[in-house]
Structure formats: structure tokens, C-alpha cells
Scaffold this motif. Structure first.
Motif, short mmCIF file in Angstrom:
data_model
loop_
_atom_site.label_atom_id
_atom_site.label_comp_id
_atom_site.label_asym_id
_atom_site.label_seq_id
_atom_site.Cartn_x
_atom_site.Cartn_y
_atom_site.Cartn_z
N ARG A 134 -2.80 -9.27 -6.44
CA ARG A 134 -2.82 -9.19 -4.97
C ARG A 134 -4.17 -9.55 -4.36
N GLY A 135 -5.21 -9.63 -5.17
CA GLY A 135 -6.53 -9.96 -4.64
C GLY A 135 -7.15 -8.85 -3.82
N LEU A 136 -6.81 -7.59 -4.15
CA LEU A 136 -7.32 -6.44 -3.40
C LEU A 136 -8.42 -5.74 -4.18
N ASP A 137 -9.27 -5.03 -3.48
CA ASP A 137 -10.38 -4.32 -4.10
C ASP A 137 -9.88 -3.12 -4.90
N TYR A 138 -10.20 -3.08 -6.19
CA TYR A 138 -9.74 -1.98 -7.04
C TYR A 138 -10.88 -1.05 -7.45
N SER A 139 -12.00 -1.12 -6.78
CA SER A 139 -13.13 -0.28 -7.16
C SER A 139 -12.85 1.18 -6.79
N LYS A 140 -13.31 2.10 -7.63
CA LYS A 140 -13.23 3.54 -7.41
C LYS A 140 -11.81 4.02 -7.07
N PRO A 141 -10.85 3.81 -7.98
CA PRO A 141 -9.46 4.20 -7.68
C PRO A 141 -9.28 5.70 -7.46
N LEU A 142 -10.03 6.54 -8.17
CA LEU A 142 -9.90 7.98 -7.96
C LEU A 142 -10.35 8.37 -6.56
N THR A 143 -11.48 7.82 -6.12
CA THR A 143 -11.96 8.06 -4.77
C THR A 143 -10.97 7.55 -3.74
N LYS A 144 -10.41 6.38 -4.01
CA LYS A 144 -9.43 5.79 -3.10
C LYS A 144 -8.23 6.72 -2.95
N MET A 145 -7.75 7.29 -4.06
CA MET A 145 -6.61 8.18 -3.98
C MET A 145 -6.95 9.45 -3.19
N ARG A 146 -8.12 10.01 -3.44
CA ARG A 146 -8.53 11.22 -2.73
C ARG A 146 -8.59 10.95 -1.21
N GLU A 147 -9.19 9.83 -0.83
CA GLU A 147 -9.31 9.50 0.58
C GLU A 147 -7.94 9.16 1.19
N TYR A 148 -7.08 8.54 0.40
CA TYR A 148 -5.76 8.15 0.87
C TYR A 148 -4.92 9.38 1.20
N LEU A 149 -4.92 10.36 0.32
CA LEU A 149 -4.17 11.59 0.55
C LEU A 149 -4.67 12.33 1.78
N ALA A 150 -5.99 12.37 1.94
CA ALA A 150 -6.56 13.02 3.13
C ALA A 150 -6.15 12.28 4.40
N ALA A 151 -6.12 10.94 4.33
CA ALA A 151 -5.74 10.15 5.51
C ALA A 151 -4.28 10.34 5.86
N MET A 152 -3.42 10.45 4.84
CA MET A 152 -2.00 10.67 5.11
C MET A 152 -1.78 11.96 5.90
N GLU A 153 -2.57 12.97 5.60
CA GLU A 153 -2.42 14.26 6.29
C GLU A 153 -2.67 14.14 7.79
N THR A 154 -3.55 13.23 8.18
CA THR A 154 -3.94 13.13 9.59
C THR A 154 -3.13 12.10 10.37
N GLN A 155 -2.30 11.32 9.68
CA GLN A 155 -1.56 10.27 10.37
C GLN A 155 -0.41 10.86 11.19
N PRO A 156 -0.17 10.32 12.38
CA PRO A 156 0.92 10.84 13.21
C PRO A 156 2.28 10.36 12.72
N PHE A 157 3.31 11.14 13.02
CA PHE A 157 4.69 10.72 12.77
C PHE A 157 5.54 11.21 13.93
N ALA A 158 6.10 10.29 14.70
CA ALA A 158 6.82 10.64 15.93
C ALA A 158 8.33 10.59 15.78
N GLY A 159 8.82 10.28 14.58
CA GLY A 159 10.25 10.23 14.37
C GLY A 159 10.84 11.62 14.15
N VAL A 160 12.17 11.66 13.95
CA VAL A 160 12.82 12.93 13.62
C VAL A 160 12.30 13.38 12.26
N ALA A 161 11.72 14.55 12.24
CA ALA A 161 11.08 15.02 11.00
C ALA A 161 12.12 15.54 10.02
#
Length: 299
Positions: A116-143
Motif C-alpha cells: 500500500r505504500g503506507l508508513d509502517y514505523s512504530k506499529p505498537l505506538t500506532k495501535m495505542r494512538e489509534y485506539l485512543a482516537a477511536m474513543e474520541t470520534q463522534p458517531f451520530a447514527g443509531v447506536a
């Protein structure tokens, strides 16, 4: 579609099936899911490589089944922003009346950086940051009634620790019962441990090892799996030359009693859920219903 009050966590107390459906038409895949459901398996695990989009496919399969739960094994976090990932997980959980589990992973450098040509550096850090970001993302659909469980593809100690501290548990792939013991010790007693195990129903050692080697050939060049096999005590030479000690440890084969014992070994080692991947003894990609019938929870 039938609404059920059974929780996703409760469903995972029963054995599941991990299977590629990329060689099947959508109708054949639905028939396959229906048969897996009829055998009493709790969950069907769907991969993400370069075939079908797992989320679109699960939306279809969920509409064609009543009780079968679906899980991504795994969805690649490098392919989706945390916001859309949260959107699709909540959408599927609501559409299937709670029959969806979100398995996330960092995949492998050859598939992320190479393909895919994407940056794969620091995958553990990426996962930690990704999970934290998911928590803060809005969802306006029927939950959904309950947020979908989130499991991490985790092999090494650090990702296993993260699976317990920032998610609902781990989904180790291509491992052994010895790894399951280590994983349970690492994540503690409360986090979910959902382990994949390849199974081949044949007493023909040559056929079993040949079919197992076909599977290993697809994964041996991926560094995360190879490094984990080395952590489990297999040498580079054993892996490279597909020595019997290595093949027989990562692929369960034999008669009915032996394949049942191989799956039970993971439960005895601390797994909450084992998703069996049925490998056809003839080496083809066709699903082996014989082994699924032997291991069926309703059998």
C-alpha cells in the motif's frame, strides 16, 4: 434477522470458525455461513487481505443468518481512519443486533508499506494512538445496544498488554497452546483471549504436513509470525525447512480424537474462545466440512 439477548462475550464461550471466503460467490459464502451456524459454531471470523472488504461482506452475511456472530480477523488499522472504523463497527453491531466483534491489527510491513505504500514505523505506538482516537470520534447514527467488543491481533508481550489495557482482549493467530499460556499470563484473567487454530482431519502424515506447509508458505515471509515462532523456540532452520517438529506444533492434524484434543489444549491453556480454521487434507482451498462436523459444538 433474529434479535437475541445473548452478549458477544457469551457467544465467544463457544468455538468459532476462521475462514477465507474469497474463492466463493456471495451466495456460496452465505450458504457456508448458514451451514456453520447450523453446526452450532458461535462466530465466523473474516480476514482482510486483498480480497473482499470484510465489513461489506459481514453486512451481507449478517442479513443471511440469525444467530451467527461475525468478527474481523483482522481489520487493518493502517487502511482506515479511526473515525470511519468506529462508524462501520457501530453500524454492523446495530444491524446484526449485536452479532459483531471488531478485531483490529497492525498487519505486516510487506502488506502495509510494501503493497500500500503506507508508513509502517512504530506499529505498537500506532495501535495505542489509534485506539485512543477511536474513543474520541463522534458517531451520530443509531447506536447499537452495546458497543462492539474490540480485540487486537496480538502475539508479542507488548501488544498483548495493550490488548488488555486498551481493548477487550486479544486474537492471536498462528500460535500454539504454549503461546496461549503466555498470553493468558500477560493479559490477566479478565481480558478475552480468542485464539485461532488450523486443523486437518487426516491420519496421513504426509498429506497433513503437505497441506499444512501450503498454509505456512503463505505466511512464513511475514515477519510478525516468523518472529513469534522463534519466540516459541523454533529455529530459523526448522521454519525454513518446515521440519516436522515445527509443522506438527502449529497445525493440529490426526483423527477425531487428536483434533479435538488439539483444540481443547488451547482452552486448557487459558483461551476463552478458539476459532478453528478447517484445512482440506487435499491441499485445496475448499472448506473441509468433515472436520467442522467433528468439532461442531452441537455434535
Amino acid at each position: 434477522m433474529t434479535t437475541t439477548t445473548t452478549s458477544a462475550r457469551d457467544r465467544l464461550s463457544t468455538t468459532g470458525v476462521w475462514y477465507f471466503t474469497d474463492a466463493l460467490t456471495s451466495g456460496q459464502a452465505a450458504d457456508t455461513a448458514g451451514r456453520i451456524e447450523s453446526l452450532g459454531y458461535s462466530t465466523m471470523w473474516m480476514p482482510e487481505t486483498v480480497g473482499r472488504d470484510p465489513f461489506a461482506h459481514i453486512a451481507w452475511l449478517g442479513s443471511q443468518t440469525e444467530t451467527l456472530q461475525f468478527a474481523t480477523g483482522i481489520a487493518n488499522i493502517f487502511h482506515r481512519h479511526p473515525g470511519p472504523m468506529k462508524q462501520v463497527a457501530n453500524t454492523l453491531a446495530e444491524q446484526t443486533a449485536g452479532r459483531f466483534v471488531l478485531g483490529l491489527g497492525v498487519s505486516h510491513s510487506p502488506l502495509v508499506a510494501g503493497l500500500r505504500g503506507l508508513d509502517y514505523s512504530k506499529p505498537l505506538t500506532k495501535m495505542r494512538e489509534y485506539l485512543a482516537a477511536m474513543e474520541t470520534q463522534p458517531f451520530a447514527g443509531v447506536a447499537p445496544e452495546h458497543e462492539p467488543l474490540v480485540l487486537l491481533a496480538a502475539l508479542g508481550p507488548k501488544m498483548l498488554e495493550l490488548s488488555a489495557s486498551a481493548a477487550d482482549g486479544a486474537h492471536p493467530y498462528w500460535t500454539t497452546p504454549e503461546h496461549t499460556v503466555m498470553a493468558r499470563e500477560t493479559i490477566g484473567p479478565d481480558a478475552l483471549l480468542c485464539v485461532e487454530q488450523k486443523v486437518i482431519l487426516t491420519t496421513d502424515a504426509d498429506a497433513a504436513r503437505a497441506a499444512g506447509n501450503k498454509q505456512i508458505d503463505r505466511y512464513a515471509a511475514l515477519p510478525n509470525y516468523r518472529n513469534n515462532w522463534k519466540r516459541l523456540g523454533f529455529t530459523e532452520d526448522e521454519i525454513e525447512h518446515r521440519e516436522h517438529r515445527f509443522v506438527d506444533a502449529v497445525v493440529v492434524w490426526g483423527d477425531e480424537d487428536r483434533v479435538r484434543a488439539g483444540v481443547q489444549a488451547h482452552y486448557d491453556a487459558g483461551a476463552d474462545h478458539v476459532c478453528v480454521q478447517p484445512i482440506n487434507p487435499d491441499g485445496s482451498v475448499d472448506i473441509d466440512w468433515n472436520v467442522l462436523e467433528v468439532l461442531a459444538p452441537t455434535s
